[in-house]
Design an enzyme around this catalytic site. Structure first.
Site, PDB file in Angstrom:
ATOM      1  N   HIS A 392      58.120  31.763   8.171  1.00 54.47           N
ATOM      2  CA  HIS A 392      59.016  32.812   7.683  1.00 54.47           C
ATOM      3  C   HIS A 392      60.256  32.210   7.026  1.00 54.47           C
ATOM      4  O   HIS A 392      60.604  32.542   5.880  1.00 54.47           O
ATOM      5  CB  HIS A 392      59.404  33.709   8.868  1.00 54.47           C
ATOM      6  N   GLU A 393      60.930  31.311   7.736  1.00 55.37           N
ATOM      7  CA  GLU A 393      62.179  30.737   7.226  1.00 55.37           C
ATOM      8  C   GLU A 393      61.935  29.831   6.015  1.00 55.37           C
ATOM      9  O   GLU A 393      62.758  29.773   5.102  1.00 55.37           O
ATOM     10  CB  GLU A 393      62.910  29.978   8.327  1.00 55.37           C
ATOM     11  N   HIS A 396      61.886  32.012   2.982  1.00 50.87           N
ATOM     12  CA  HIS A 396      63.248  32.233   2.473  1.00 50.87           C
ATOM     13  C   HIS A 396      63.744  31.004   1.719  1.00 50.87           C
ATOM     14  O   HIS A 396      64.337  31.110   0.637  1.00 50.87           O
ATOM     15  CB  HIS A 396      64.209  32.499   3.642  1.00 50.87           C
ATOM     16  N   HIS A 399      62.106  30.575  -1.686  1.00 51.26           N
ATOM     17  CA  HIS A 399      62.605  31.630  -2.582  1.00 51.26           C
ATOM     18  C   HIS A 399      63.963  31.200  -3.148  1.00 51.26           C
ATOM     19  O   HIS A 399      64.195  31.255  -4.360  1.00 51.26           O
ATOM     20  CB  HIS A 399      62.727  32.950  -1.814  1.00 51.26           C
TER      21      HIS A 399
END
Length: 602
Positions: A392-393, A396, A399
């Site tokens: 998940h991190e 980020h 991105h």
């Protein structure tokens, strides 16, 4: 990593498991040099007040200075706070963090004249200025975004008055925060071992996952009995918060509080309404999920306190960090070689601060600056959840990496509406990868249940919250009174609709709205549901179409905040203005539910 009961100190953590913040500043002395430069830029900015309409050249100077100053402030601020997060007891970095906060406020104050002055320039004069100076074309979208607010911006004096009221306007949230985090005390309950322990909000989550149903019920009733004792106070804070939202929307002449909130993302209300109506159509699948849960747990009645206990007895999944890294990299291979190369760089070049140590900030996040690569803070434990958190991190982080590399500072920051897309897409690909290589029945059921709970918590539950927000704001806008009883009645009605006949609706459920802090940030929670839906849709396209879908997705990552969120997602292949992405995500939910039912009862 550390098998003892005592957490290691920061110095005891091996270097390879620490992030390398020297990539932002090689030394604290270099940080101090930038602080001096930032202060000089703040002074220059203050001297530019009143010059924006003078000429195109002057307008360009102010916008360039603003960009340079905020890039510098960001670098200073992020470094100081991330150093403090390594060990919050470190007084050196406490001081640097405090100084960066002060500098940030000074910078914001110094440039506060920019927006009001821009809005005071007549549109024809603004076009003249743009024509005078070719360099202003770079800032056209930035200027247009400021001007977009003109119909909802008041006079300078009125805006100043509203700014003065900001602290008072934040009172409902502040009061609730203090009550919820400082003043409310929960009683003692008996844990699985029959020992008396104090109930806390943190332990409540743990108790809800307990295989001992008596413990779950005791925690559930104790929590809500405590909130009910404060029902009039909490109702007053929430009602005041809603009235504030409605008042601000009316003063600025927005059609409604909902539309005022959606305006910042340039999102049409149909997006919000489509989410709710589409979820309603799929509620029979949610009800089926609850029936399956009831049967798998062997219960005569399903209560709210039965929603979080794992359906499959704990599957031993010990996942060391090195294995998690390898698995995440394998699962994200569908995103192509370039993504894989950058991801590997992140893991091997110390972007990640891996393990917990004394004084380290809890939880996980991704953060960074435009002028350096992103970083990820973890407190890794060898669990499935922590592997998903890592994926998940890093979503980020990449991105941000693509956005910062391909966009200038002024357009690099992506908006909250799309912030969870990249992170959730990584989780979706990781789930798909794990299911593809897992044949063992119990482990497969465990993974499916893990994914289904994400759907239920992120799409369905958050949409119920969003519908509740819409209802209570509409009541105030229609001139109707909100009370403890009316809030609880509306909340109960929604719970019955969303959970159906398989759920026994205990009286305590009526008061759940009392403990949801998100209701004090109006119309925010729907973004969890839309972001999750968009991510599921994009991940399906990537797995089914291959390179064309990957290319579209990478362009989305590179676009940062260069366009409005809906438009960026549309280019990636997802039109959130239509129900299709939400329907596609819920179709995946249905397929997973079919498999879980087959595995559990065949």
């Amino acid at each position: 990593m550390n098998k003892t009961k005592t957490l290691p100190t920061r110095s005891e953590i091996p270097e390879e498991f620490k992030w390398q913040l020297e990539d932002i500043y090689p030394t604290n002395e270099a940080w101090e040099e930038d602080v001096k430069l930032a202060k000089s830029l703040i002074g220059k900015m203050q001297s530019k007040k009143g010059t924006l309409s003078g000429s195109g050249k002057q307008l360009l100077e102010v916008l360039q200075l603003s960009e340079d100053m905020m890039m510098k402030i960001e670098r200073i601020y992020v470094y100081a706070h991330m150093r403090r997060d390594e060990d919050n007891a470190n007084s050196t970095y406490q001081a640097l963090s405090d100084r960066s906060e002060t500098l940030n406020v000074q910078a914001s104050s110094a440039m506060s004249f920019v927006q009001p002055e821009l809005l005071e320039i007549p549109s024809d004069r603004l076009e003249e200025l743009m024509g005078e100076e070719p360099g202003l074309e770079h800032y056209r979208k930035h200027i247009e975004e400021i001007v977009r607010y003109k119909p909802y911006t008041l006079s300078t004096e009125e805006e100043a008055l509203l700014a003065e009221m900001r602290e008072i306007a934040g009172a409902p949230s502040n009061i609730f925060t203090m009550l919820n985090n400082a003043d409310i005390k929960f009683p003692m309950i008996k844990d699985e071992n029959g020992e008396e322990v104090e109930l806390t909000k943190g332990r409540y989550v743990m108790f809800m996952e307990s295989p001992n149903r008596e413990v779950r019920e005791a925690a559930f009733r104790a929590l809500y009995d405590t909130y009910k004792k404060h029902k009039n106070t909490i109702a007053a804070t929430l009602i005041s918060s809603v009235k504030r939202d409605v008042l601000y929307a009316r003063v600025r002449k927005y059609p409604s509080a909902l539309q005022a909130s959606l305006f910042s993302d340039n999102v049409d209300q149909s997006v919000y309404d489509n989410l709710i109506s589409t979820i309603h159509k799929f509620l029979p699948e949610m009800h089926r999920y609850l029936d399956i849960r009831k049967r798998m747990l062997g219960l005569d009645e399903l209560h709210m306190y039965d929603l979080y206990v794992p359906l499959v007895k704990e599957v031993k999944m010990e996942i060391p960090y090195e294995e998690a890294v390898k698995t995440v990299e394998e699962s994200l291979q569908p995103l192509g070689d370039d993504y894989a190369k950058i991801l590997n760089q992140g893991f091997t070049s110390r972007w990640v601060d891996v393990y917990e140590n004394q004084g380290k900030t809890s939880g996980a996040y991704s953060w960074g600056t435009h002028s350096a690569h992103p970083f990820v803070l973890m407190n890794y434990q060898n669990t499935l959840d922590h592997m998903f958190t890592l994926a998940h991190e890093m979503g980020h982080a990449l991105h941000s990496y693509y956005s910062h590399k391909h966009q200038p500072y002024v357009y690099a920051q992506y908006q909250i509406f799309v912030a969870e897309v990249a992170s959730t897409l990584n989780e979706s690909l990781l789930t798909n990868h794990l299911l593809e290589k897992t044949t063992e029945k119990e482990k497969r059921m465990y993974l499916i249940n893990h994914y289904l709970d994400q759907f239920r918590g992120t799409i369905i539950r958050q949409t119920m919250f969003a519908e509740f927000e819409k209802m209570i704001h509409a009541k105030v806008e229609e001139g109707e009174a909100l009370t403890v009883d009316s809030l609880s009645a509306m909340y109960r009605e929604l719970n019955m609709k969303y959970h159906g006949e398989h759920m026994v609706m205990d009286e305590e459920v009526d008061f759940e709205w009392m403990r949801i802090p998100h209701f004090y940030t109006n119309f925010y929670v729907y973004k969890y549901a839309t972001g999750f839906s968009a991510a599921i849709s994009l991940s399906r396209q990537i797995l089914e179409e291959g390179q064309p879908a990957v290319d579209r997705y990478l362009e989305f990552l590179k676009s940062g905040g260069s366009d409005y969120p809906i438009e960026l997602l549309k280019k990636a292949g997802v039109d959130m203005g239509k129900p299709a992405p939400i329907e596609e995500a819920l179709t995946v939910f249905k397929q997973l539910l079919d498999e879980l039912e087959e595995l559990a009862f065949s």
